[in-house]
Design a protein around this motif. Sequence first.
Motif, short mmCIF file in Angstrom:
data_model
loop_
_atom_site.label_atom_id
_atom_site.label_comp_id
_atom_site.label_asym_id
_atom_site.label_seq_id
_atom_site.Cartn_x
_atom_site.Cartn_y
_atom_site.Cartn_z
N ALA A 54 51.29 -67.90 83.65
CA ALA A 54 49.90 -67.49 83.87
C ALA A 54 49.51 -66.40 82.87
O ALA A 54 48.42 -66.45 82.28
CB ALA A 54 49.70 -67.00 85.30
N ARG A 55 50.38 -65.43 82.69
CA ARG A 55 50.10 -64.37 81.72
C ARG A 55 49.90 -64.94 80.32
O ARG A 55 48.94 -64.59 79.62
CB ARG A 55 51.25 -63.36 81.69
N THR A 56 50.79 -65.82 79.91
CA THR A 56 50.71 -66.42 78.58
C THR A 56 49.41 -67.20 78.41
O THR A 56 48.73 -67.07 77.38
CB THR A 56 51.93 -67.34 78.33
N ASP A 57 49.04 -68.00 79.41
CA ASP A 57 47.81 -68.78 79.32
C ASP A 57 46.57 -67.89 79.32
O ASP A 57 45.59 -68.17 78.62
CB ASP A 57 47.72 -69.79 80.46
N LEU A 58 46.58 -66.81 80.11
CA LEU A 58 45.44 -65.91 80.12
C LEU A 58 45.29 -65.17 78.79
O LEU A 58 44.17 -64.99 78.30
CB LEU A 58 45.56 -64.91 81.28
N VAL A 59 46.39 -64.76 78.20
CA VAL A 59 46.34 -64.11 76.89
C VAL A 59 45.79 -65.08 75.85
O VAL A 59 44.95 -64.72 75.02
CB VAL A 59 47.73 -63.56 76.49
N ALA A 60 46.24 -66.34 75.90
CA ALA A 60 45.74 -67.36 74.96
C ALA A 60 44.25 -67.62 75.18
O ALA A 60 43.49 -67.77 74.21
CB ALA A 60 46.55 -68.64 75.10
N ALA A 61 43.82 -67.67 76.44
CA ALA A 61 42.40 -67.90 76.73
C ALA A 61 41.56 -66.74 76.22
O ALA A 61 40.49 -66.95 75.62
CB ALA A 61 42.20 -68.08 78.24
N ARG A 116 32.26 -75.88 73.29
CA ARG A 116 32.94 -76.97 74.02
C ARG A 116 34.45 -76.76 74.04
O ARG A 116 35.12 -77.01 75.04
CB ARG A 116 32.59 -78.32 73.39
N SER A 117 34.99 -76.27 72.94
CA SER A 117 36.42 -76.00 72.86
C SER A 117 36.82 -74.93 73.89
O SER A 117 37.84 -75.06 74.59
CB SER A 117 36.78 -75.54 71.45
N VAL A 118 36.04 -73.89 73.98
CA VAL A 118 36.31 -72.83 74.96
C VAL A 118 36.20 -73.39 76.38
O VAL A 118 37.08 -73.14 77.22
CB VAL A 118 35.34 -71.63 74.76
N VAL A 119 35.16 -74.15 76.65
CA VAL A 119 34.96 -74.69 78.00
C VAL A 119 36.12 -75.60 78.39
O VAL A 119 36.65 -75.51 79.50
CB VAL A 119 33.60 -75.43 78.11
N ARG A 120 36.56 -76.48 77.48
CA ARG A 120 37.70 -77.36 77.79
C ARG A 120 38.96 -76.55 78.09
O ARG A 120 39.69 -76.84 79.03
CB ARG A 120 37.95 -78.33 76.64
N ALA A 121 39.21 -75.53 77.29
CA ALA A 121 40.39 -74.69 77.50
C ALA A 121 40.29 -73.94 78.84
O ALA A 121 41.28 -73.82 79.57
CB ALA A 121 40.54 -73.70 76.35
N GLU A 122 39.11 -73.48 79.19
CA GLU A 122 38.93 -72.74 80.44
C GLU A 122 39.07 -73.68 81.64
O GLU A 122 39.62 -73.29 82.68
CB GLU A 122 37.57 -72.04 80.46
N GLU A 123 38.56 -74.90 81.52
CA GLU A 123 38.72 -75.87 82.61
C GLU A 123 40.20 -76.18 82.84
O GLU A 123 40.66 -76.27 83.99
CB GLU A 123 37.93 -77.15 82.31
N GLY A 151 37.53 -66.81 89.51
CA GLY A 151 36.76 -66.03 88.54
C GLY A 151 36.40 -66.83 87.31
O GLY A 151 35.27 -66.78 86.82
N VAL A 152 37.36 -67.60 86.80
CA VAL A 152 37.09 -68.44 85.62
C VAL A 152 36.09 -69.54 85.99
O VAL A 152 35.15 -69.82 85.24
CB VAL A 152 38.39 -69.04 85.04
N ALA A 153 36.27 -70.14 87.16
CA ALA A 153 35.34 -71.19 87.60
C ALA A 153 33.92 -70.65 87.72
O ALA A 153 32.96 -71.33 87.34
CB ALA A 153 35.81 -71.79 88.93
N GLN A 154 33.80 -69.43 88.21
CA GLN A 154 32.48 -68.82 88.33
C GLN A 154 31.86 -68.60 86.96
O GLN A 154 30.68 -68.87 86.75
CB GLN A 154 32.60 -67.50 89.10
N GLN A 155 32.63 -68.15 86.01
CA GLN A 155 32.13 -67.95 84.65
C GLN A 155 31.71 -69.29 84.02
O GLN A 155 30.70 -69.36 83.31
CB GLN A 155 33.16 -67.24 83.78
N LEU A 156 32.49 -70.33 84.29
CA LEU A 156 32.12 -71.66 83.78
C LEU A 156 30.82 -72.14 84.40
O LEU A 156 29.99 -72.77 83.72
CB LEU A 156 33.25 -72.66 84.04
N ALA A 157 30.62 -71.86 85.68
CA ALA A 157 29.37 -72.25 86.34
C ALA A 157 28.19 -71.53 85.70
O ALA A 157 27.13 -72.13 85.48
CB ALA A 157 29.45 -71.94 87.83
#
Length: 163
Positions: A54-61, A116-123, A151-157
Amino acid sequence: MPTPMPAPSRRTALVVSGLTLGVVATGCGEGATPPPARTGGRSDGPDETLLGEARTDLVAALALVRAARRAHPSLRPRLVGLQRTHRDQLSVLDPEGRTGPAEGPEVPARAPEALRSVVRAEERLVRRLVTWSVAAESGPLARALAASAAGVAQQLALLEEER
């Protein structure tokens, strides 16, 4: 063929945000912070592995969002919420900053493709955070991961609402 879910209203997004803040405040405060990753040559168990992933993915995001904001000034206002969200999540899941910075990701040259790249990665991140929250053995870790997903889902919304 399933019908796509409608985008939540701004009111729904704000309610989810408030609930997420409540979960984070009650489930991930002082004394309930997920356990830090241990060091050493031995296996540290499933929760330590989940937390590390989770930490690694959040840092990458966070790195991708920052790179997109740098490359495309027009996206800065739209992505600032995601950047703040990831910083807040990392302050809970990695308070000591043990996870090193991600390498600078490549960002598409055009702003719409970058978004779109950011949105796909966040999804993808939301799906992974939900999966990890269900798999976590520790209640505080499960709550922190679920709150991060919310929190991420809310930001995507909110991003979807702006389109």
